[in-house]
Design a protein around this motif. Sequence first.
Motif, PDB file in Angstrom:
ATOM      1  N   SER A  78       9.094   8.007   4.954  1.00  0.00           N
ATOM      2  CA  SER A  78       8.832   6.824   5.773  1.00  0.00           C
ATOM      3  C   SER A  78       7.430   6.865   6.349  1.00  0.00           C
ATOM      4  O   SER A  78       6.769   5.830   6.482  1.00  0.00           O
ATOM      5  CB  SER A  78       9.858   6.722   6.902  1.00  0.00           C
ATOM      6  OG  SER A  78       9.703   7.773   7.834  1.00  0.00           O
TER       7      SER A  78
ATOM      8  N   GLN B 114       4.971   5.894   3.557  1.00  0.00           N
ATOM      9  CA  GLN B 114       5.243   4.625   2.894  1.00  0.00           C
ATOM     10  C   GLN B 114       4.071   3.673   3.088  1.00  0.00           C
ATOM     11  O   GLN B 114       3.595   3.490   4.198  1.00  0.00           O
ATOM     12  CB  GLN B 114       6.517   4.001   3.474  1.00  0.00           C
ATOM     13  CG  GLN B 114       7.009   2.772   2.725  1.00  0.00           C
ATOM     14  CD  GLN B 114       7.587   3.125   1.363  1.00  0.00           C
ATOM     15  OE1 GLN B 114       7.994   4.252   1.139  1.00  0.00           O
ATOM     16  NE2 GLN B 114       7.578   2.174   0.462  1.00  0.00           N
TER      17      GLN B 114
ATOM     18  N   SER C 108       1.995   0.450   3.905  1.00  0.00           N
ATOM     19  CA  SER C 108       2.318  -0.614   4.841  1.00  0.00           C
ATOM     20  C   SER C 108       1.740  -1.929   4.362  1.00  0.00           C
ATOM     21  O   SER C 108       0.579  -1.990   3.961  1.00  0.00           O
ATOM     22  CB  SER C 108       1.747  -0.273   6.235  1.00  0.00           C
ATOM     23  OG  SER C 108       1.930  -1.347   7.114  1.00  0.00           O
TER      24      SER C 108
ATOM     25  N   ASN D 256       0.713   2.208   9.615  1.00  0.00           N
ATOM     26  CA  ASN D 256       2.154   1.997   9.556  1.00  0.00           C
ATOM     27  C   ASN D 256       2.647   1.774  10.988  1.00  0.00           C
ATOM     28  O   ASN D 256       2.873   2.723  11.745  1.00  0.00           O
ATOM     29  CB  ASN D 256       2.857   3.200   8.923  1.00  0.00           C
ATOM     30  CG  ASN D 256       4.313   2.922   8.636  1.00  0.00           C
ATOM     31  OD1 ASN D 256       4.987   2.231   9.388  1.00  0.00           O
ATOM     32  ND2 ASN D 256       4.807   3.473   7.540  1.00  0.00           N
TER      33      ASN D 256
ATOM     34  N   ASP E 102       5.445   0.729  12.125  1.00  0.00           N
ATOM     35  CA  ASP E 102       6.780   1.236  12.427  1.00  0.00           C
ATOM     36  C   ASP E 102       6.687   2.645  13.002  1.00  0.00           C
ATOM     37  O   ASP E 102       7.368   2.991  13.976  1.00  0.00           O
ATOM     38  CB  ASP E 102       7.653   1.230  11.175  1.00  0.00           C
ATOM     39  CG  ASP E 102       8.038  -0.174  10.744  1.00  0.00           C
ATOM     40  OD1 ASP E 102       8.019  -1.081  11.600  1.00  0.00           O
ATOM     41  OD2 ASP E 102       8.345  -0.367   9.549  1.00  0.00           O
TER      42      ASP E 102
ATOM     43  N   ARG F  21      -2.670   7.418   2.729  1.00  0.00           N
ATOM     44  CA  ARG F  21      -1.441   7.076   3.438  1.00  0.00           C
ATOM     45  C   ARG F  21      -1.100   8.137   4.476  1.00  0.00           C
ATOM     46  O   ARG F  21      -0.590   7.818   5.558  1.00  0.00           O
ATOM     47  CB  ARG F  21      -0.291   6.898   2.443  1.00  0.00           C
ATOM     48  CG  ARG F  21      -0.425   5.645   1.585  1.00  0.00           C
ATOM     49  CD  ARG F  21       0.871   5.296   0.884  1.00  0.00           C
ATOM     50  NE  ARG F  21       1.251   6.273  -0.126  1.00  0.00           N
ATOM     51  CZ  ARG F  21       0.842   6.245  -1.384  1.00  0.00           C
ATOM     52  NH1 ARG F  21       0.016   5.289  -1.789  1.00  0.00           N
ATOM     53  NH2 ARG F  21       1.239   7.160  -2.246  1.00  0.00           N
TER      54      ARG F  21
ATOM     55  N   ALA G 213      -0.825   7.514   8.360  1.00  0.00           N
ATOM     56  CA  ALA G 213       0.362   7.879   9.139  1.00  0.00           C
ATOM     57  C   ALA G 213      -0.017   8.681  10.376  1.00  0.00           C
ATOM     58  O   ALA G 213       0.558   8.500  11.453  1.00  0.00           O
ATOM     59  CB  ALA G 213       1.323   8.684   8.263  1.00  0.00           C
TER      60      ALA G 213
END
Length: 454
Positions: free
Chosen positions: A52, A55, A57, A63, A65, A167, A171
């Motif tokens: 997650s 992941q 975005s 990201n 979230d 990524r 993150a």
Amino acid sequence: MSTNPGDTPDEPDEHGQNPFKGTPFEQLFGGQTFGAGGQMPDLSALFGQIQSMLQPSDDGPINWDVALDTARKLVAQQPDPSPSQRQKDAVADAVRLADHWLDDTATFASGVTSTAAWSRAEWIVGTTDVWKVLVEPIAEGSVQALSSALPEEARAMSGPVLGILGRAVGAMLAGQIGSGLGGLAGEVLSVSDTGLPLAPAGKAALLPTNVEKFAEGLDVSGDDVLLYLALREAAHQRLFAHVPWLREHLIGAVADYARGIEINVEGIQGRVEEQMRGLDPMNPESMQQILDGGLFDLPQSPAQKAALERLEITLALVEGWVDEVVHEATAERMPSAGKLQEAFRRRRAAGGPAEQTFASLVGLELRPRRLRDASTLWGSLRTRQGIEARDGVWMHPDLLPTAADLDDPLGFREGATAPEELSEDDFDAALRQLLEGEGGDTPDGPGSPDSPGA
């Protein structure tokens, strides 16, 4: 317990240090410990969390979230009760009274359309949309620095790896941004506390838990503290409601800062290559070192410095105007206002730990360093020419005081006379003449709020 010291991130390595300390991965792996019987952690859940985080975005380089989850978890470490109905009513009553007091000290009518008492978690949710606009351009420029610094041949050969690494860095940035927002949520007193318009227009919101914490040790009644902060919030709302270009002027300065990022490829290429040689994609510590090693600590370009100065001066003018009109509103009504004004000025000048953390993250300080000078300037102009002249300066960004004006706040427009009553057409003509005389820009020209540089 694990028999090897470095098996879990909660345990020190052979040098007695926790390699995950202070990173988003500490939060990720912190709960994955071995049981009393030596059982392995839930690897499916662990790798699900990693997946997650990495992941891609659809919303951009960050990201959100992950960022919001990090912010909420940080806020949840301290009690964060939902405001009671009594607290909601108290905020609504304070804002209503504040608006009544401000009617005599400002030409702008009330800008409040609704009131709210927010918990810290509700502040995070209620301000996220604006933080995205503020932070994403800067984060995107920082992440792109990684691939832009490599030669074209290297980028072609390592495309997939750079995608994964990008990524991972995104993150980590999301985790840092979440930590910054979570920390700020524990310090802000209202939705306008940073000087930026972080909520929908007309939404006046205070955070009762933080207000009560701020009131501790002030030797001022809780009702006075709440009313004083409601006055500041209502004053912010008036200014942003009746100065339509101001919101974009402030947010545009942040966007200009991001656009001004200049990457010196030759200067950082060697540093990138050196760090890339020591990079282990399976080792979170090595990826964190890319951030800690100053990879994104780029020197400010001239365009960035200009944008920062514009942001800092405008924030000071906003906070100084609010300080001035609230002082006038409370001068004859609230004996404790002087003590509250000084406490608030010191708080804004020093900034809290979370504010400093956020500044180091995005490269922007949200403190109006020159609040006192700006308040003096607005007060002097009001004394000489009245509140109409003071508030009339907000008609156009080209009329705003400059850094040089703040150096001599008592001399701003010293030779100007108080404005006469004008018709709307005469007013527009006078404004156009003034702007043309001060630099050739008209409301439809290069200095207009609709132009790219406004």
